[in-house]
Design a protein around this motif. Structure first.
Motif, PDB file in Angstrom:
ATOM      1  N   VAL A   1       0.007   7.991   1.490  1.00 43.42           N
ATOM      2  CA  VAL A   1      -0.169   8.354   0.083  1.00 43.42           C
ATOM      3  C   VAL A   1      -0.743   9.762  -0.048  1.00 43.42           C
ATOM      4  O   VAL A   1      -0.500  10.437  -1.050  1.00 43.42           O
ATOM      5  CB  VAL A   1      -1.040   7.308  -0.643  1.00 43.42           C
ATOM      6  CG1 VAL A   1      -1.160   7.636  -2.128  1.00 43.42           C
ATOM      7  CG2 VAL A   1      -0.447   5.916  -0.469  1.00 43.42           C
ATOM      8  N   GLU A   2      -1.497  10.219   0.958  1.00 43.23           N
ATOM      9  CA  GLU A   2      -1.956  11.617   0.938  1.00 43.23           C
ATOM     10  C   GLU A   2      -0.769  12.561   0.864  1.00 43.23           C
ATOM     11  O   GLU A   2      -0.776  13.538   0.106  1.00 43.23           O
ATOM     12  CB  GLU A   2      -2.780  11.927   2.185  1.00 43.23           C
ATOM     13  CG  GLU A   2      -4.212  11.484   2.125  1.00 43.23           C
ATOM     14  CD  GLU A   2      -5.059  12.252   3.116  1.00 43.23           C
ATOM     15  OE1 GLU A   2      -5.718  13.237   2.708  1.00 43.23           O
ATOM     16  OE2 GLU A   2      -5.055  11.863   4.294  1.00 43.23           O
TER      17      GLU A   2
ATOM     18  N   LYS B   1      -2.175   3.516   3.804  1.00 46.04           N
ATOM     19  CA  LYS B   1      -2.734   4.375   2.758  1.00 46.04           C
ATOM     20  C   LYS B   1      -2.608   5.861   3.101  1.00 46.04           C
ATOM     21  O   LYS B   1      -2.560   6.715   2.213  1.00 46.04           O
ATOM     22  CB  LYS B   1      -4.211   4.030   2.538  1.00 46.04           C
ATOM     23  CG  LYS B   1      -4.461   2.683   1.877  1.00 46.04           C
ATOM     24  CD  LYS B   1      -4.114   2.696   0.410  1.00 46.04           C
ATOM     25  CE  LYS B   1      -4.605   1.458  -0.310  1.00 46.04           C
ATOM     26  NZ  LYS B   1      -4.301   1.477  -1.753  1.00 46.04           N
TER      27      LYS B   1
ATOM     28  N   GLY C   1     -10.450   8.104  -2.570  1.00 47.93           N
ATOM     29  CA  GLY C   1     -10.708   7.160  -1.487  1.00 47.93           C
ATOM     30  C   GLY C   1     -12.122   6.615  -1.566  1.00 47.93           C
ATOM     31  O   GLY C   1     -13.049   7.246  -1.064  1.00 47.93           O
TER      32      GLY C   1
ATOM     33  N   THR D   1      -3.975   7.837  -7.627  1.00 44.37           N
ATOM     34  CA  THR D   1      -3.817   6.670  -6.769  1.00 44.37           C
ATOM     35  C   THR D   1      -5.132   6.396  -6.051  1.00 44.37           C
ATOM     36  O   THR D   1      -5.774   7.326  -5.559  1.00 44.37           O
ATOM     37  CB  THR D   1      -2.722   6.892  -5.713  1.00 44.37           C
ATOM     38  OG1 THR D   1      -1.529   7.365  -6.341  1.00 44.37           O
ATOM     39  CG2 THR D   1      -2.432   5.602  -4.962  1.00 44.37           C
TER      40      THR D   1
ATOM     41  N   ASN E   1       0.804  -1.232   0.000  1.00 42.54           N
ATOM     42  CA  ASN E   1       0.000   0.000   0.000  1.00 42.54           C
ATOM     43  C   ASN E   1       0.831   1.273   0.000  1.00 42.54           C
ATOM     44  O   ASN E   1       0.360   2.310  -0.482  1.00 42.54           O
ATOM     45  CB  ASN E   1      -0.934   0.016   1.210  1.00 42.54           C
ATOM     46  CG  ASN E   1      -1.997  -1.046   1.138  1.00 42.54           C
ATOM     47  OD1 ASN E   1      -2.393  -1.469   0.059  1.00 42.54           O
ATOM     48  ND2 ASN E   1      -2.464  -1.500   2.286  1.00 42.54           N
ATOM     49  N   THR E   2       2.030   1.226   0.544  1.00 42.78           N
ATOM     50  CA  THR E   2       2.843   2.434   0.691  1.00 42.78           C
ATOM     51  C   THR E   2       4.035   2.435  -0.267  1.00 42.78           C
ATOM     52  O   THR E   2       4.206   3.364  -1.059  1.00 42.78           O
ATOM     53  CB  THR E   2       3.345   2.560   2.141  1.00 42.78           C
ATOM     54  OG1 THR E   2       2.258   2.361   3.037  1.00 42.78           O
ATOM     55  CG2 THR E   2       3.933   3.939   2.386  1.00 42.78           C
TER      56      THR E   2
ATOM     57  N   ALA F   1      -5.568  11.650  -5.370  1.00 40.69           N
ATOM     58  CA  ALA F   1      -5.932  10.345  -4.825  1.00 40.69           C
ATOM     59  C   ALA F   1      -7.438  10.295  -4.632  1.00 40.69           C
ATOM     60  O   ALA F   1      -8.064  11.303  -4.302  1.00 40.69           O
ATOM     61  CB  ALA F   1      -5.214  10.094  -3.502  1.00 40.69           C
TER      62      ALA F   1
ATOM     63  N   THR G   1      -6.955  14.591  -1.979  1.00 41.10           N
ATOM     64  CA  THR G   1      -7.497  13.263  -1.712  1.00 41.10           C
ATOM     65  C   THR G   1      -9.003  13.401  -1.593  1.00 41.10           C
ATOM     66  O   THR G   1      -9.496  14.076  -0.686  1.00 41.10           O
ATOM     67  CB  THR G   1      -6.922  12.655  -0.420  1.00 41.10           C
ATOM     68  OG1 THR G   1      -5.505  12.522  -0.560  1.00 41.10           O
ATOM     69  CG2 THR G   1      -7.526  11.291  -0.147  1.00 41.10           C
TER      70      THR G   1
ATOM     71  N   VAL H   1      -6.907   5.167  -2.841  1.00 43.97           N
ATOM     72  CA  VAL H   1      -6.632   4.964  -1.417  1.00 43.97           C
ATOM     73  C   VAL H   1      -7.879   4.393  -0.738  1.00 43.97           C
ATOM     74  O   VAL H   1      -8.437   3.409  -1.213  1.00 43.97           O
ATOM     75  CB  VAL H   1      -6.092   6.261  -0.763  1.00 43.97           C
ATOM     76  CG1 VAL H   1      -4.681   6.537  -1.254  1.00 43.97           C
ATOM     77  CG2 VAL H   1      -6.980   7.462  -1.025  1.00 43.97           C
TER      78      VAL H   1
END
Length: 257
Positions: free
Chosen positions: A166-167, A163, A188, A143, A120-121, A186, A247, A145
């Motif tokens: 990723v922000e 996750k 979500g 991406t 995930n990272t 991103a 995000t 998330v």
């Protein structure tokens, strides 16, 4: 002025063989993408990758599929190099790769922690890095998330935690790549009606998640459908280019920040 349409563009989708990734691939093909590369991880996914590949080719797309464990050292660089060599530099790069674990912190092993952050990272970071190297100017980078980034909940520490990074990757990359006109965002999703979700949840938790979103009564399953997410991806990689570093939680009111 830059062309922010999808028609004639080249696309790379990590995790693009099935579920949300497969739908995004088919959707962008329908929007006129010229070439699409789909990545998948395991032999078990190969039949679905072949089906998605056949659908893309039937739609007139120059399509390719690549199998790779993207947690392996150098695998991400090799993926992008292969795509560039075979179908050209991408204009759009989308990472849907992810792994979920629902487990109390005190029961989580080091191996489970390492696997979650590798997938995930680490994968997300090096996807963003290689996209920065290989995307054409005015490209789009997305991406996937999780809406758990807006939740106050137990048991998902390694999933939401891995996750969450990723922000920050997204914000940093949007600043670093902005000078080339590249947008970085991103998305979500809420709990999605896919095997990815059901494998971790017991019947009581499934029932809760199916009723938790504000718009759950208007959903066929009560959950986020992959068809609810694909239009947002389509928008962000086209007319929505002006949004960057964000995000966005797309979940029918399941969580918010």
């Amino acid at each position: 002025m830059a062309d922010h349409g999808i028609k004639g563009k080249t696309v790379l989708i990590a995790g693009g063989a099935k579920n949300l990734g497969g739908l995004i691939a088919r959707d962008l093909a329908a929007q006129g993408a010229k070439a699409i590369a789909i990545h998948y991880n395991s032999d078990a996914t190969a039949p679905e990758a072949e089906k998605t590949l056949a659908d893309l080719k039937a739609a007139g797309v120059n399509a390719m599929a690549v199998q790779a464990d993207l947690t392996a050292e150098g695998a991400m660089a090799r993926l992008f190099a292969d795509v560039v060599a075979r179908i050209g530099r991408p204009d759009i790069a989308i990472n849907t790769v992810g792994k979920v674990l629902k487990k109390p912190i005190m029961e989580t092993t080091e191996a489970e922690y390492d696997a979650m952050f590798a997938i995930n990272t680490r994968v997300a970071y090096f996807f963003i890095k290689e996209a920065g190297r290989h995307l054409n100017d005015n490209g789009k980078l997305v991406t996937i998330v999780t809406s758990l980034l807006g939740a106050y909940t137990p048991f998902y520490s390694t999933y939401a935690g891995s996750k969450a990074a990723v922000e920050h990757f997204t914000r940093a990359a949007s600043k670093e790549y902005g000078a080339r006109g590249i947008s970085v965002n991103a998305i979500g999703p809420g709990p999605m009606d896919t095997p990815f979700f059901y494998g971790q949840e017991d019947p009581c938790a499934v029932a809760y998640h199916k009723s938790a979103a504000a718009l759950s009564p208007f959903s066929t399953t009560g959950l986020t459908d992959i068809a609810d997410i694909a239009p947002y991806v389509r928008f962000i990689v086209s007319e929505g280019w002006w949004m960057t570093g964000q995000t966005i939680l797309v979940n029918g009111g399941y969580t918010t920040k």
